[in-house]
Write an enzyme that holds these catalytic residues in place. Structure first.
Site, mmCIF file in Angstrom:
data_model
loop_
_atom_site.group_PDB
_atom_site.id
_atom_site.type_symbol
_atom_site.label_atom_id
_atom_site.label_comp_id
_atom_site.label_asym_id
_atom_site.label_seq_id
_atom_site.Cartn_x
_atom_site.Cartn_y
_atom_site.Cartn_z
ATOM 1 N N ASN A 185 0.892 -1.534 -0.107
ATOM 2 C CA ASN A 185 0.012 0.021 0.017
ATOM 3 C C ASN A 185 1.413 1.513 0.221
ATOM 4 O O ASN A 185 1.746 1.579 1.345
ATOM 5 C CB ASN A 185 -1.176 -0.154 1.222
ATOM 6 C CG ASN A 185 -1.417 1.061 1.310
ATOM 7 O OD1 ASN A 185 -2.096 1.749 0.343
ATOM 8 N ND2 ASN A 185 -2.310 1.195 2.420
ATOM 9 N N LYS A 191 -0.215 4.515 -0.278
ATOM 10 C CA LYS A 191 -0.577 5.228 0.593
ATOM 11 C C LYS A 191 -0.119 6.237 -0.664
ATOM 12 O O LYS A 191 -0.739 6.531 -1.485
ATOM 13 C CB LYS A 191 -0.219 5.663 1.892
ATOM 14 C CG LYS A 191 -0.041 4.570 2.864
ATOM 15 C CD LYS A 191 0.155 4.428 4.278
ATOM 16 C CE LYS A 191 0.008 3.258 4.686
ATOM 17 N NZ LYS A 191 0.046 3.150 6.447
ATOM 18 N N HIS A 202 -9.310 1.227 4.966
ATOM 19 C CA HIS A 202 -8.084 1.545 5.448
ATOM 20 C C HIS A 202 -8.785 2.037 7.058
ATOM 21 O O HIS A 202 -8.961 3.302 7.170
ATOM 22 C CB HIS A 202 -6.978 1.581 4.531
ATOM 23 C CG HIS A 202 -5.791 2.188 5.220
ATOM 24 N ND1 HIS A 202 -5.129 3.113 6.450
ATOM 25 C CD2 HIS A 202 -5.114 0.927 4.915
ATOM 26 C CE1 HIS A 202 -4.300 2.471 6.423
ATOM 27 N NE2 HIS A 202 -4.261 1.424 5.584
ATOM 28 N N GLU A 212 -6.953 4.677 7.724
ATOM 29 C CA GLU A 212 -7.182 6.379 7.475
ATOM 30 C C GLU A 212 -8.029 6.757 6.753
ATOM 31 O O GLU A 212 -7.976 7.804 6.650
ATOM 32 C CB GLU A 212 -5.333 6.741 6.801
ATOM 33 C CG GLU A 212 -4.011 6.074 6.883
ATOM 34 C CD GLU A 212 -3.008 5.637 6.715
ATOM 35 O OE1 GLU A 212 -3.016 5.455 5.550
ATOM 36 O OE2 GLU A 212 -2.147 4.726 7.480
ATOM 37 N N GLU A 234 -5.415 -5.171 10.806
ATOM 38 C CA GLU A 234 -3.856 -3.361 10.975
ATOM 39 C C GLU A 234 -4.744 -3.086 12.063
ATOM 40 O O GLU A 234 -5.201 -2.113 12.290
ATOM 41 C CB GLU A 234 -3.953 -3.222 9.789
ATOM 42 C CG GLU A 234 -4.283 -3.544 8.293
ATOM 43 C CD GLU A 234 -3.372 -2.260 7.646
ATOM 44 O OE1 GLU A 234 -2.872 -3.004 6.985
ATOM 45 O OE2 GLU A 234 -4.436 -1.851 7.167
ATOM 46 N N GLY A 286 3.090 2.290 11.066
ATOM 47 C CA GLY A 286 3.663 3.341 10.730
ATOM 48 C C GLY A 286 4.801 3.054 12.099
ATOM 49 O O GLY A 286 5.202 4.562 12.433
ATOM 50 N N SER A 288 4.073 -2.650 10.202
ATOM 51 C CA SER A 288 5.007 -2.586 10.527
ATOM 52 C C SER A 288 6.207 -4.030 10.018
ATOM 53 O O SER A 288 6.883 -4.020 10.575
ATOM 54 C CB SER A 288 4.876 -1.940 12.227
ATOM 55 O OG SER A 288 4.973 -1.082 12.367
#
Ligand code: 13P
Length: 240
Positions: free
Chosen positions: A9, A11, A86, A88, A156, A162, A200
């Protein structure tokens, strides 16, 4: 048997020149490799020897939705997958489980395979209610039209994205077994859904994560941006 999937991904990263990274990725006949690209790069990547995904889609086919992209548009550009839900998107755009189910339904109607993302925040983990939150996300975000052929689940944990923090293999095992059991209860082919881990993932931890039961692959952010970082993860998945 469930296919192993190494999904990247990107992003909001990448210009056309960066697509050269994808020409040098390791491949393995036992692993499906795909990259979810910014929409601007999908058409430019369509002839690469890997599958391409979008990162989001609208639930309508077309219409007055400035800035949005529909599932048929992603297909037209060359995508065969799309991420939905996702974390985000859930946090930056206040997407609800119902929004994500509607987007996933639209994606299936257009012929895309969805990677539906779920996961708990650190506060939920600390409160001990992770599995309750996972249950709500599974029930609310996955449309009834989902099958093992058109849907992959990505677990996730928000706090692992991250951050360099990764759950213990016991924690991953608990949630993946739970997701597997819930899918089996709800869908006739629920035992066959792929379930990815994301957050991660790196070359250094990939083999341990892939050894966890019901982990069928990974959804990789930062470490998917270069062939040097992503290739060892693909190789570790092939060897698992
Ligand atoms: P990182 O691998 O950078 O933690 O990102 C995970 C992720 O959000 C993939 O969708």
């Amino acid at each position: 048997m469930r296919r192993k999937i190494a999904a990247g991904n990107w992003k909001m990263n990448g210009l056309r020149a960066d697509l050269a990274e994808l020409e040098n990725l390791s491949t393995d006949p036992g692993v499906d490799v795909l990259i979810c690209l910014p929409a601007t790069l999908i058409a430019a990547a369509r002839d690469l020897p890997i599958a391409i995904g979008g990162q989001d889609c609208h639930d309508a086919t077309n219409g007055a939705h400035t800035g949005d992209i529909s599932a048929p548009m992603l297909v037209d550009a060359g995508a065969s997958y799309v991420l939905t839900g996702h974390s985000e998107r859930r946090s930056d755009h206040a997407e609800t489980d119902a929004d994500i189910a509607a987007k996933s339904r639209a994606a299936h109607d257009a012929g895309l395979t969805t990677i539906i993302c779920i996961g708990e925040t650190l506060a939920i983990r600390a409160a001990g209610t992770t599995l309750d939150i996972i249950d709500g996300q599974l029930a609310g975000s996955i449309p009834d039209c989902a099958t093992a052929d058109n849907t992959i689940i990505a677990y996730e944990p928000v706090w692992a994205i991250g951050t360099g923090k990764v759950p213990s293999t016991e924690q991953i095992a608990e949630v993946h077994a739970h997701i597997h059991a819930r899918l089996k209860e709800r869908f006739s082919d629920g035992a066959d859904f792929g379930i990815l881990y994301g957050g991660s993932v790196k070359a250094s931890n990939a083999a341990d994560i892939f050894a966890v039961p019901h982990v069928t692959g990974a959804l990789v952010g930062g470490a998917s941006l270069t062939a040097a970082d992503f290739s060892p993860i693909i190789t570790a998945l092939a060897a698992s």
